[in-house]
Write a protein that holds these residues in place. Structure first.
Motif, PDB file in Angstrom:
ATOM      1  N   THR A  55      12.689   4.408  -1.795  1.00 30.63           N
ATOM      2  CA  THR A  55      12.784   4.166  -0.354  1.00 30.63           C
ATOM      3  C   THR A  55      11.993   5.212   0.419  1.00 30.63           C
ATOM      4  O   THR A  55      12.050   6.401   0.107  1.00 30.63           O
ATOM      5  N   GLY A  56      11.255   4.763   1.421  1.00 24.92           N
ATOM      6  CA  GLY A  56      10.467   5.667   2.252  1.00 24.92           C
ATOM      7  C   GLY A  56       9.053   5.893   1.757  1.00 24.92           C
ATOM      8  O   GLY A  56       8.246   6.509   2.450  1.00 24.92           O
ATOM      9  N   ASN A  57       8.717   5.401   0.570  1.00 27.24           N
ATOM     10  CA  ASN A  57       7.380   5.570   0.010  1.00 27.24           C
ATOM     11  C   ASN A  57       6.641   4.243   0.006  1.00 27.24           C
ATOM     12  O   ASN A  57       7.245   3.189  -0.172  1.00 27.24           O
ATOM     13  N   LYS A  58       5.315   4.311   0.200  1.00 30.48           N
ATOM     14  CA  LYS A  58       4.482   3.110   0.226  1.00 30.48           C
ATOM     15  C   LYS A  58       3.313   3.281  -0.736  1.00 30.48           C
ATOM     16  O   LYS A  58       2.576   4.258  -0.672  1.00 30.48           O
ATOM     17  N   LEU A  59       3.151   2.290  -1.627  1.00 27.62           N
ATOM     18  CA  LEU A  59       2.039   2.256  -2.566  1.00 27.62           C
ATOM     19  C   LEU A  59       1.226   1.002  -2.306  1.00 27.62           C
ATOM     20  O   LEU A  59       1.773  -0.099  -2.302  1.00 27.62           O
ATOM     21  N   THR A  60      -0.081   1.185  -2.062  1.00 28.64           N
ATOM     22  CA  THR A  60      -1.005   0.067  -1.870  1.00 28.64           C
ATOM     23  C   THR A  60      -2.010   0.086  -3.005  1.00 28.64           C
ATOM     24  O   THR A  60      -2.612   1.123  -3.292  1.00 28.64           O
ATOM     25  N   MET A  61      -2.174  -1.067  -3.653  1.00 23.71           N
ATOM     26  CA  MET A  61      -3.174  -1.214  -4.709  1.00 23.71           C
ATOM     27  C   MET A  61      -4.112  -2.333  -4.296  1.00 23.71           C
ATOM     28  O   MET A  61      -3.674  -3.471  -4.081  1.00 23.71           O
ATOM     29  N   THR A  62      -5.412  -2.008  -4.177  1.00 32.18           N
ATOM     30  CA  THR A  62      -6.420  -2.985  -3.771  1.00 32.18           C
ATOM     31  C   THR A  62      -7.542  -2.967  -4.796  1.00 32.18           C
ATOM     32  O   THR A  62      -8.103  -1.908  -5.088  1.00 32.18           O
ATOM     33  N   ALA A  63      -7.867  -4.149  -5.339  1.00 30.17           N
ATOM     34  CA  ALA A  63      -8.892  -4.240  -6.374  1.00 30.17           C
ATOM     35  C   ALA A  63      -9.871  -5.351  -6.054  1.00 30.17           C
ATOM     36  O   ALA A  63      -9.488  -6.419  -5.574  1.00 30.17           O
ATOM     37  N   ASN A  64     -11.137  -5.097  -6.355  1.00 32.50           N
ATOM     38  CA  ASN A  64     -12.191  -6.090  -6.191  1.00 32.50           C
ATOM     39  C   ASN A  64     -12.083  -7.193  -7.239  1.00 32.50           C
ATOM     40  O   ASN A  64     -12.712  -8.228  -7.112  1.00 32.50           O
TER      41      ASN A  64
END
Length: 194
Positions: A55-64
């Protein structure tokens, strides 16, 4: 984590963004937001060992290209997965926070959701078993699920065709917005099925 010549990010022994301190893996500290970006040609993200996100943490994964996660995924915070190719979750996702998965196709194992989750794809969406008491949105062209159990909250499913093995609605509501629905086993409804 390693970055190869073709802009692929490979992480072994999991991503630990939950305050724990395991002996191996990618341990995230001193920040509440992290973005993994593989935007070159052939840009994949591969995570072996799962993800623990509190809770309170954000992970973003973006791949081509593709995003693949091997190992259990536990989310109490926010997980955003954006794959221009396919999104694969080989083991289960247990979500009490917020999860968004976008990809050309999506292949997910079991989903246990009591938070907010959305899976969006213009292609095929395959999920093994779903247990939902939160808010879940599934949007794809061809959708397949082995079993769905809805105990509370809401589930909105949109697609051209939806194949499922079993559906059990005991609370909340399930909205199936599909031109072709095929249930090959039991459908049991004591909640609301729209």
């Amino acid at each position: 984590a390693s970055d190869s010549a073709n802009d692929t990010i490979n992480i072994s022994n999991g991503i630990w963004f939950d305050g724990s301190d395991p002996a191996a893996g990618m341990i995230v500290k001193d920040t509440n937001e992290l973005t993994l970006l593989a935007n070159g040609a052939g840009g994949d993200i591969n995570v072996n060992g799962g993800i623990a996100l509190s809770t309170g943490n954000k992970l973003t994964m973006t791949a081509n290209d593709d995003i693949s996660v091997y190992g259990a995924v536990t989310v109490g915070g926010t997980l955003d997965v954006n794959a221009s190719g396919d999104a694969y979750f080989v083991n289960g996702i247990n979500n009490t926070g917020t999860v968004t998965v976008d990809g050309e196709n999506a292949n997910l194992n079991d989903i246990t959701n009591s938070g907010t989750m959305a899976v969006n794809t213009p292609g095929n969406l395959t999920v093994r078993d779903i247990t939902n008491s939160g808010n879940l949105t599934l949007d794809g062209n061809i959708l397949q699920a082995r079993g769905i159990t809805q105990t509370a909250g809401s589930m909105d499913v949109t697609g051209f065709a939806f194949d499922l093995y079993s559906l059990n609605v005991t609370g909340g509501y399930v909205n199936l917005n599909s031109a072709n629905i095929n249930a090959t086993n039991n459908v049991s409804v004591s909640g609301n099925l729209v």
